[in-house]
Design an enzyme around this catalytic site. Structure first.
Site, PDB file in Angstrom:
ATOM      1  N   ASN A 126     -10.532  -3.223  -6.278  1.00 50.72           N
ATOM      2  CA  ASN A 126      -9.770  -2.175  -6.970  1.00 50.72           C
ATOM      3  C   ASN A 126     -10.393  -1.779  -8.308  1.00 50.72           C
ATOM      4  O   ASN A 126     -10.052  -0.731  -8.869  1.00 50.72           O
ATOM      5  CB  ASN A 126      -8.308  -2.588  -7.186  1.00 50.72           C
ATOM      6  CG  ASN A 126      -7.462  -2.527  -5.925  1.00 50.72           C
ATOM      7  OD1 ASN A 126      -6.519  -3.297  -5.760  1.00 50.72           O
ATOM      8  ND2 ASN A 126      -7.788  -1.620  -5.012  1.00 50.72           N
ATOM      9  N   ASP A 145       0.831  -1.210   0.000  1.00 48.06           N
ATOM     10  CA  ASP A 145       0.000   0.000   0.000  1.00 48.06           C
ATOM     11  C   ASP A 145       0.866   1.262   0.000  1.00 48.06           C
ATOM     12  O   ASP A 145       1.946   1.276   0.583  1.00 48.06           O
ATOM     13  CB  ASP A 145      -0.912  -0.030   1.244  1.00 48.06           C
ATOM     14  CG  ASP A 145      -2.064   0.938   1.120  1.00 48.06           C
ATOM     15  OD1 ASP A 145      -2.343   1.423   0.001  1.00 48.06           O
ATOM     16  OD2 ASP A 145      -2.693   1.235   2.152  1.00 48.06           O
TER      17      ASP A 145
HETATM   18  C1  FPP Z   1      -1.880   0.121  -3.412  1.00 48.89           C
HETATM   19  O1  FPP Z   1      -1.409   1.445  -3.338  1.00 48.89           O
HETATM   20  C2  FPP Z   1      -1.289  -0.551  -4.542  1.00 48.89           C
HETATM   21  C3  FPP Z   1      -1.980  -1.115  -5.582  1.00 48.89           C
HETATM   22  C4  FPP Z   1      -3.452  -1.109  -5.686  1.00 48.89           C
HETATM   23  C5  FPP Z   1      -1.256  -1.722  -6.714  1.00 48.89           C
HETATM   24  C6  FPP Z   1      -0.075  -2.567  -6.349  1.00 48.89           C
HETATM   25  C7  FPP Z   1       0.710  -2.720  -7.565  1.00 48.89           C
HETATM   26  C8  FPP Z   1       2.037  -2.672  -7.679  1.00 48.89           C
HETATM   27  C9  FPP Z   1       2.986  -2.601  -6.538  1.00 48.89           C
HETATM   28  C10 FPP Z   1       2.577  -2.681  -9.050  1.00 48.89           C
HETATM   29  C11 FPP Z   1       3.364  -3.876  -9.467  1.00 48.89           C
HETATM   30  C12 FPP Z   1       2.749  -5.166  -9.278  1.00 48.89           C
HETATM   31  C13 FPP Z   1       3.020  -6.231 -10.075  1.00 48.89           C
HETATM   32  C14 FPP Z   1       2.474  -7.540  -9.697  1.00 48.89           C
HETATM   33  C15 FPP Z   1       3.814  -6.146 -11.299  1.00 48.89           C
HETATM   34  P1  FPP Z   1      -2.474   2.623  -3.473  1.00 48.89           P
HETATM   35  O2  FPP Z   1      -2.612   2.949  -4.903  1.00 48.89           O
HETATM   36  O3  FPP Z   1      -3.735   2.228  -2.784  1.00 48.89           O
HETATM   37  O4  FPP Z   1      -1.742   3.771  -2.706  1.00 48.89           O
HETATM   38  P2  FPP Z   1      -2.465   4.906  -1.840  1.00 48.89           P
HETATM   39  O5  FPP Z   1      -3.069   4.232  -0.648  1.00 48.89           O
HETATM   40  O6  FPP Z   1      -1.303   5.770  -1.463  1.00 48.89           O
HETATM   41  O7  FPP Z   1      -3.464   5.581  -2.720  1.00 48.89           O
END
Ligand code: FPP
Length: 236
Positions: A60, A12
């Protein structure tokens, strides 16, 4: 060192990492993907047998179309090119989640990397994509119900037996890490985390580097895991 067999990460904070730097959220995801690449090689190289990561939850899909499209394109790119590095290191890549709602090209890239790495034996990277923990239990229960209809014997069915009805038959999670400051499990691997140790950190995922992971492993080593029993000292 007492290395956890199964480590799971709720990755996250990509969006906040980018916003703080005046960048677009997508750039946070890109940076997160680089962090994941390094972490997986480090963790599995240290003796962790399974690393599960939460790449995309069933919920998501509620995000903007642009962000969902960006993430799906990033997954395809990673699985088609960057993950060759994992193959060279002998890492087996597998996926947990529902295929329904995923684009054809995403499914194809997932199947290709799974096929390419299926004989590898130097650790497992389990990518949870279009994944929900309650959904996994429901899907497992449906498979079990079918087996019951087909006449399997469920007398003496144990909680260990249910693992083979989950998306992949993996060991229970020893250490669950959540980056980004929130302290919740967000429908991640609910069945497998029943006796996990939790490690919450404010570090945003793109900044969660090898030394941050080492800190969590050090914490794990010093936790007293009792699994509902009492420890040796109290046992006398
Ligand atoms: C949560 O951060 C993250 C995600 C929903 C995506 C996770 C994906 C990756 C780390 C990219 C690479 C993955 C692979 C498998 C190639 P957020 O967007 O919710 O962050 P925030 O809470 O700061 O908004």
């Amino acid at each position: 060192m007492n290395v956890p067999k199964h480590v799971a990460i709720i990755m996250d904070g990509n969006g906040r990492w980018a916003t703080k730097k005046g960048l677009k959220r997508s750039e946070g995801h890109l940076e997160g993907s680089k962090t994941l690449e390094k972490l997986a090689i480090h963790a599995l190289g240290m003796g962790v047998e399974v690393l599960s990561v939460y790449a995309f939850s069933t919920d998501n899909f509620k995000r903007s179309k642009d962000e969902v499209d960006y993430l799906m394109n990033l997954f395809v790119k990673m699985f088609k090119t960057k993950f060759d590095k994992f193959n060279k290191k002998g890492i087996k890549v597998m996926f947990s989640g529902r295929k329904i709602n995923l684009r054809e090209d995403v499914i194809k890239s997932m199947e290709e990397i799974e096929e390419k790495t299926k004989e590898n034996t130097s650790g497992i990277l389990n990518i949870c994509l279009n994944y929900g923990g309650q959904e996994e239990i429901i899907d497992g229960a449906i498979k079990l119900a079918k087996d019951i209809n087909n006449g399997i014997d469920i007398n003496n069915f144990t909680r260990e037996d249910f693992y083979k009805y989950l998306y992949n038959e993996l060991p229970p999670i020893d250490l669950l890490i959540r980056t980004g400051g929130e302290q919740r499990v967000s429908n991640f691997m609910l069945y497998q985390m029943s006796y996990s140790e939790f490690y919450f950190t404010n570090t945003l995922f793109p900044d969660f580097d090898k030394s941050e992971l080492n800190k969590s492993l050090f914490m794990y080593e010093n936790r007293d895991r009792r699994f509902g029993g009492i420890n040796d000292i109290e046992n006398g």
